[in-house]
Design a protein around this motif. Structure first.
Motif, PDB file in Angstrom:
ATOM      1  N   LEU A   2       0.861  -1.175   0.000  1.00 53.48           N
ATOM      2  CA  LEU A   2       0.000   0.000   0.000  1.00 53.48           C
ATOM      3  C   LEU A   2       0.901   1.229   0.000  1.00 53.48           C
ATOM      4  CD1 LEU A   2      -2.937   0.996   0.267  1.00 53.48           C
ATOM      5  CD2 LEU A   2      -2.689   0.786   2.729  1.00 53.48           C
ATOM      6  N   ALA A   9      -4.227   6.466   3.089  1.00 51.97           N
ATOM      7  CA  ALA A   9      -5.169   5.582   2.408  1.00 51.97           C
ATOM      8  C   ALA A   9      -6.609   5.914   2.779  1.00 51.97           C
ATOM      9  CB  ALA A   9      -4.863   4.122   2.742  1.00 51.97           C
ATOM     10  N   CYS A  14      -8.631   1.280   4.126  1.00 53.49           N
ATOM     11  CA  CYS A  14      -8.061   0.414   5.163  1.00 53.49           C
ATOM     12  C   CYS A  14      -9.041  -0.690   5.570  1.00 53.49           C
ATOM     13  CB  CYS A  14      -7.638   1.236   6.370  1.00 53.49           C
ATOM     14  SG  CYS A  14      -6.189   2.265   6.078  1.00 53.49           S
ATOM     15  N   ARG A  15     -10.300  -0.338   5.733  1.00 53.84           N
ATOM     16  CA  ARG A  15     -11.306  -1.355   6.087  1.00 53.84           C
ATOM     17  C   ARG A  15     -11.478  -2.371   4.967  1.00 53.84           C
ATOM     18  NH1 ARG A  15     -13.907   3.078   8.615  1.00 53.84           N
ATOM     19  NH2 ARG A  15     -15.140   3.470   6.765  1.00 53.84           N
ATOM     20  N   THR A  18      -8.388  -4.743   4.980  1.00 50.87           N
ATOM     21  CA  THR A  18      -8.391  -5.741   6.045  1.00 50.87           C
ATOM     22  C   THR A  18      -9.472  -6.796   5.829  1.00 50.87           C
ATOM     23  OG1 THR A  18      -9.774  -4.340   7.469  1.00 50.87           O
ATOM     24  CG2 THR A  18      -7.381  -4.190   7.759  1.00 50.87           C
ATOM     25  N   TYR A  27       2.976  -1.039   4.185  1.00 57.55           N
ATOM     26  CA  TYR A  27       2.460   0.310   3.973  1.00 57.55           C
ATOM     27  C   TYR A  27       3.652   1.267   3.839  1.00 57.55           C
ATOM     28  CZ  TYR A  27      -0.650   4.332   4.982  1.00 57.55           C
ATOM     29  OH  TYR A  27      -1.359   5.503   4.934  1.00 57.55           O
ATOM     30  N   ASP A  38      -4.098   5.994   9.687  1.00 57.68           N
ATOM     31  CA  ASP A  38      -4.428   4.708   9.078  1.00 57.68           C
ATOM     32  C   ASP A  38      -4.074   3.544   9.997  1.00 57.68           C
ATOM     33  OD1 ASP A  38      -5.470   5.973   6.860  1.00 57.68           O
ATOM     34  OD2 ASP A  38      -3.676   5.718   5.638  1.00 57.68           O
ATOM     35  N   THR A  39      -3.032   3.707  10.810  1.00 57.56           N
ATOM     36  CA  THR A  39      -2.677   2.664  11.781  1.00 57.56           C
ATOM     37  C   THR A  39      -3.820   2.440  12.756  1.00 57.56           C
ATOM     38  OG1 THR A  39      -0.302   3.066  11.602  1.00 57.56           O
ATOM     39  CG2 THR A  39      -1.072   2.053  13.636  1.00 57.56           C
ATOM     40  N   LEU A  42      -6.431   0.375  10.890  1.00 57.37           N
ATOM     41  CA  LEU A  42      -5.970  -0.998  10.697  1.00 57.37           C
ATOM     42  C   LEU A  42      -6.001  -1.769  12.014  1.00 57.37           C
ATOM     43  CD1 LEU A  42      -2.989  -0.272   8.284  1.00 57.37           C
ATOM     44  CD2 LEU A  42      -5.134  -1.425   7.685  1.00 57.37           C
TER      45      LEU A  42
END
Length: 73
Positions: A2, A9, A14-15, A18, A27, A38-39, A42
């Motif tokens: 990514l 993102a 992100c959803r 995953t 990433y 984003d972390t 995630l």
């Protein structure tokens, strides 16, 4: 892999990522703040940050590159 734009993102991507249940998400981020946002998404969707490397790809500037690895928790 990514490699989003500087804005990151985003939560939707992100959803969606995953939901595919990859064994690892690599990433590449050019903005630490976007990577942090984003972390959080995630992590909230079952992935943990397992590795983080920072590269000074542009010496004498404030820009850095981060490479993070996320794995299912």
């Amino acid at each position: 892999m990514l490699d989003p734009p500087r804005t990151g993102a985003g939560a939707t991507v992100c959803r969606q990522l995953t939901a595919l249940n990859p064994p690892v998400i690599c990433y590449v981020a050019c903005d630490p703040a976007a990577l942090a946002r984003d972390t959080r998404v995630l992590a909230g969707n079952g992935y943990e940050l397992t590795s983080l490397r920072v590269f000074d790809a542009f010496p004498m500037t404030h820009h850095i590159e981060c490479v993070a690895a996320f794995r299912p928790s």
